[in-house]
Design a protein around this motif. Structure first.
Motif, PDB file in Angstrom:
ATOM      1  N   TYR A 225    -105.547  50.126 -37.932  1.00  0.00           N
ATOM      2  CA  TYR A 225    -105.147  49.354 -39.103  1.00  0.00           C
ATOM      3  C   TYR A 225    -104.228  48.213 -38.703  1.00  0.00           C
ATOM      4  CZ  TYR A 225    -107.111  52.903 -42.238  1.00  0.00           C
ATOM      5  OH  TYR A 225    -107.961  53.739 -42.915  1.00  0.00           O
ATOM      6  N   TYR A 226    -103.252  48.527 -37.870  1.00  0.00           N
ATOM      7  CA  TYR A 226    -102.339  47.470 -37.417  1.00  0.00           C
ATOM      8  C   TYR A 226    -103.091  46.401 -36.637  1.00  0.00           C
ATOM      9  CZ  TYR A 226     -98.936  45.011 -34.560  1.00  0.00           C
ATOM     10  OH  TYR A 226     -98.216  44.022 -33.941  1.00  0.00           O
ATOM     11  N   ASN A 227    -103.933  46.815 -35.709  1.00  0.00           N
ATOM     12  CA  ASN A 227    -104.665  45.845 -34.889  1.00  0.00           C
ATOM     13  C   ASN A 227    -105.540  44.942 -35.743  1.00  0.00           C
ATOM     14  OD1 ASN A 227    -103.538  46.817 -32.551  1.00  0.00           O
ATOM     15  ND2 ASN A 227    -105.277  48.126 -32.019  1.00  0.00           N
ATOM     16  N   THR A 228    -106.185  45.517 -36.745  1.00  0.00           N
ATOM     17  CA  THR A 228    -107.085  44.728 -37.586  1.00  0.00           C
ATOM     18  C   THR A 228    -106.319  43.687 -38.395  1.00  0.00           C
ATOM     19  OG1 THR A 228    -108.610  46.600 -37.768  1.00  0.00           O
ATOM     20  CG2 THR A 228    -108.847  44.838 -39.382  1.00  0.00           C
ATOM     21  N   LEU A 229    -105.233  44.112 -39.044  1.00  0.00           N
ATOM     22  CA  LEU A 229    -104.479  43.168 -39.875  1.00  0.00           C
ATOM     23  C   LEU A 229    -103.688  42.173 -39.027  1.00  0.00           C
ATOM     24  CD1 LEU A 229    -103.052  45.302 -42.826  1.00  0.00           C
ATOM     25  CD2 LEU A 229    -104.979  43.728 -42.829  1.00  0.00           C
TER      26      LEU A 229
ATOM     27  N   GLN B 229    -114.352  46.791 -42.714  1.00  0.00           N
ATOM     28  CA  GLN B 229    -114.008  47.990 -43.465  1.00  0.00           C
ATOM     29  C   GLN B 229    -112.589  48.442 -43.143  1.00  0.00           C
ATOM     30  OE1 GLN B 229    -115.778  49.344 -45.896  1.00  0.00           O
ATOM     31  NE2 GLN B 229    -114.170  50.832 -46.273  1.00  0.00           N
ATOM     32  N   TRP B 230    -112.195  48.371 -41.877  1.00  0.00           N
ATOM     33  CA  TRP B 230    -110.820  48.712 -41.500  1.00  0.00           C
ATOM     34  C   TRP B 230    -109.834  47.757 -42.157  1.00  0.00           C
ATOM     35  CZ3 TRP B 230    -111.346  49.532 -35.467  1.00  0.00           C
ATOM     36  CH2 TRP B 230    -112.029  50.724 -35.233  1.00  0.00           C
ATOM     37  N   HIS B 231    -110.196  46.479 -42.204  1.00  0.00           N
ATOM     38  CA  HIS B 231    -109.326  45.491 -42.852  1.00  0.00           C
ATOM     39  C   HIS B 231    -109.127  45.846 -44.324  1.00  0.00           C
ATOM     40  CE1 HIS B 231    -107.842  41.671 -44.398  1.00  0.00           C
ATOM     41  NE2 HIS B 231    -107.614  41.278 -43.153  1.00  0.00           N
ATOM     42  N   ARG B 232    -110.179  46.250 -44.966  1.00  0.00           N
ATOM     43  CA  ARG B 232    -110.102  46.630 -46.379  1.00  0.00           C
ATOM     44  C   ARG B 232    -109.209  47.855 -46.565  1.00  0.00           C
ATOM     45  NH1 ARG B 232    -113.889  45.778 -50.646  1.00  0.00           N
ATOM     46  NH2 ARG B 232    -113.810  47.379 -52.269  1.00  0.00           N
ATOM     47  N   GLU B 233    -109.393  48.862 -45.700  1.00  0.00           N
ATOM     48  CA  GLU B 233    -108.595  50.079 -45.808  1.00  0.00           C
ATOM     49  C   GLU B 233    -107.131  49.807 -45.472  1.00  0.00           C
ATOM     50  OE1 GLU B 233    -110.547  52.741 -43.157  1.00  0.00           O
ATOM     51  OE2 GLU B 233    -112.349  52.928 -44.398  1.00  0.00           O
ATOM     52  N   ALA B 234    -106.886  49.000 -44.433  1.00  0.00           N
ATOM     53  CA  ALA B 234    -105.514  48.681 -44.059  1.00  0.00           C
ATOM     54  C   ALA B 234    -104.818  47.886 -45.159  1.00  0.00           C
ATOM     55  CB  ALA B 234    -105.505  47.893 -42.751  1.00  0.00           C
TER      56      ALA B 234
END
Length: 444
Positions: A368-372, A414-419
Motif C-alpha cells: 500500500y505504501y509503495n503504491t501510493l 487495485q492496490w492504489h484503490r485499497e490503499a
C-alpha cells in the motif's frame, strides 16, 4: 421543409459546439467528458452537412455517430474496479469500431444499428445502479437516449414527417441535455459546483450567438442556395462558440505564447487562473461537515488520484478539512491554490504513515505504501517506457523495477484503490473526532 432554414441551424450548431468545448475545457483528462464532447461535435458537424446537402450519406453518418460516442461516455461513468474496467473498456472500444463500420456501410434506416452500443452501455449502467452518483442519472440518461433514438428513427426511416428540421432540432436538444447530465455526474463525483461556471460560460455563448450568429443567419438569407457561402458562415460561429466554452484554457494558452519569456509573471497568472477556476467550482465550506462517510471516502480516493494536479485539488471539498485549516491559519493566504498545497501536504503525511518500520521492502505489508508513495505522491509510471530513472532515489528505482517485473498494471491500480481507502478511513476518523470536539464545545 429542410434545414436550409438558417434561423434553426445556426443556434443549434453554436450551442452544440459551445457545450462540446465547455466539456473538454472543464477537465480534459476525464474520458466521460471527452466522449460527450465528441458526441456534440459530431452532431454539430452533421448539422452543417445536412444544412448544405440535406439527406446526403455523409450527413446521415455524422448524425448517427453521437450514439457511439455517448456509449463511450456512459461506459466511462461506470463505477468499476480496475480489474473490471480494463475488459469492459477494451470490449467497448472494439464493438464501437465494428458498429461504426456498420453505420458507414449500411444505407438509410440500417444505420440505426449504431444505437446498439448505446443500449448496451445503458444496461451496464443500470446493473451498477446502486453505486452510480447521482442516483437519478441512469433514468435521466435512459430517457434522453430513448428520445435521441426516436428522433434518429424519424430522420432515417423513409416516412413523410414534414421534413428533417424538427427531428434534427430535437436530436440537438437531447444531446445538449445529455451533455449537461454528464457534466453534472462529473461535478458530483468530484464534489464540485457546476451551475456558476456553466452559467458564466453559457452567457458568453449566447452573446456570441447574438453578435456572430445573427449576421451569419442574415448572410445565408441574403445569398440563398450558395453552398460555399453557407458553409463559411459556420466558421466564425464555430470559433466564437468554442472560445466561449474554452475561455479559461485559451487564456492560459495565450499567456504561454505572449509571456513565454517572463516565467515569473506567467506563473503568477497561472496561480490566479487556478484560484479563479476553483472559486467558481468549489462547494460551500459548510458542506464538508454535512457529507456522509461514503461520499467522504470517494472524495479522498479521488484527491489521492489527483495528487499531482493542483488545479483539481483546489476544487476538492477536502481543502476545507480541519487539518488544512490548522496549517493555513495565520498565513494570510487563504486562496484555493494555497489550500490545495496544504491538502497535498496532509495527504503526503497520511501516505508516509503507511510506511512500515525498517528499510525499504516489497513485502505484502509494504504494497500500500509503495503504491501510493511511488505511483501517487511521486507520480511515477513504472509501466511507461518513457519513465526516466535519472535523479530518482535508490528506493524509487527499486520500486519502479519491482512494479515492472512483478506487479501487473491492474493489480497496482487495485492496490492504489485499497490503499486510498485506508487513508480515507484515517482522515474520516480524524474528521469525526473534530466534529465530536466541536459539538462538545458548542452544545447549542
Amino acid at each position: 421543409m429542410t434545414l436550409r432554414v438558417p434561423a434553426l441551424a445556426v443556434p443549434a450548431f453554436a450551442l452544440s459546439w459551445w457545450l462540446a468545448g465547455y466539456l473538454i475545457g472543464r477537465d480534459p483528462g476525464r474520458p466521460a467528458l471527452r466522449w460527450a464532447s465528441a458526441a456534440l461535435a459530431s452532431y454539430a458537424i452533421g448539422l452543417v452537412a445536412w444544412t448544405v446537402a440535406p439527406g446526403e450519406r455523409t450527413a446521415q453518418i455524422l448524425i448517427c455517430l453521437p450514439a457511439l460516442a455517448l456509449a463511450g461516455s456512459i461506459v466511462a461513468l461506470l463505477p468499476l474496479s480496475p480489474s473490471e474496467r480494463r475488459p469492459i473498456d477494451m470490449g467497448a472500444l472494439v464493438l464501437g469500431v465494428l458498429f461504426q463500420i456498420m453505420v458507414v456501410a449500411l444505407p438509410g434506416a440500417g444505420k440505426l444499428v449504431g444505437l446498439t452500443p448505446l443500449a448496451g452501455a445503458l444496461v451496464l449502467l443500470w446493473r451498477q445502479y446502486d453505486q452510480v452518483v447521482p442516483r437519478p442519472l441512469p433514468l435521466a440518461l435512459t430517457v434522453m437516449a430513448a428520445l435521441y433514438a426516436a428522433g434518429l428513427a424519424v430522420l432515417l426511416i423513409p416516412v413523410d414527417t414534414g421534413g428533417p428540421a424538427v427531428p434534427l432540432a430535437a436530436i440537438g436538444l437531447d444531446l445538449l441535455v445529455v451533455g449537461y447530465l454528464v457534466a453534472v455526474a462529473h461535478a458530483v463525483a468530484g464534489g464540485e459546483r457546476l451551475r456558476p461556471d456553466l452559467r458564466r460560460s453559457l452567457a458568453a455563448a449566447l452573446l456570441a450567438v447574438l453578435l456572430v450568429g445573427l449576421p451569419a443567419v442574415l448572410t445565408m438569407y441574403a445569398v440563398p442556395g450558395d453552398t460555399l457561402v453557407t458553409t463559411l458562415q459556420f466558421v466564425p460561429v464555430a470559433v466564437v462558440s468554442l472560445a466561449a466554452g474554452l475561455a479559461g484554457r485559451l487564456g492560459r494558452l495565450l499567456d504561454r505564447v505572449a509571456l513565454g519569456g517572463d516565467n515569473r509573471l506567467r506563473q503568477d497568472r497561472a496561480a490566479l487562473y487556478v484560484n479563479a477556476d476553483a472559486l467558481l467550482r468549489r462547494r460551500e465550506r459548510r458542506r464538508l461537515g454535512e457529507i456522509g462517510e461514503p461520499e467522504f471516502l470517494r472524495l479522498t480516493r479521488r484527491a489521492l488520484a489527483d495528487f499531482n494536479d493542483l488545479s483539481r485539488l483546489a476544487r476538492s471539498p477536502l481543502t476545507d478539512l480541519p487539518a488544512v485549516a490548522h496549517r493555513i491559519a495565520g498565513r494570510g493566504d487563504d486562496q484555493p491554490r494555497a489550500r490545495a498545497r496544504e491538502l497535498r501536504a496532509v495527504l503526503r503525511e497520511e501516505v508516509s504513515a503507511l510506511r512500515p518500520a525498517g528499510p525499504f521492502d516489497t513485502g505484502d505489508d509494504w504494497r500500500y505504501y509503495n503504491t501510493l508513495q511511488f505511483c501517487g505522491v511521486l507520480g511515477l509510471n513504472p509501466y511507461s517506457r518513457r519513465q526516466r530513472l535519472d535523479g530518482l532515489s535508490r528506493e524509487a528505482r527499486m520500486a519502479v523495477d519491482w512494479f515492472r517485473r512483478y506487479v501487473p498494471r491492474d493489480t497496482m491500480r487495485q492496490w492504489h484503490r485499497e490503499a486510498a481507502m485506508v487513508v480515507a478511513e484515517r482522515l474520516w476518523e480524524a474528521l469525526s473526532s473534530d466534529r465530536s470536539r466541536h459539538a462538545l464545545t458548542n452544545p447549542s
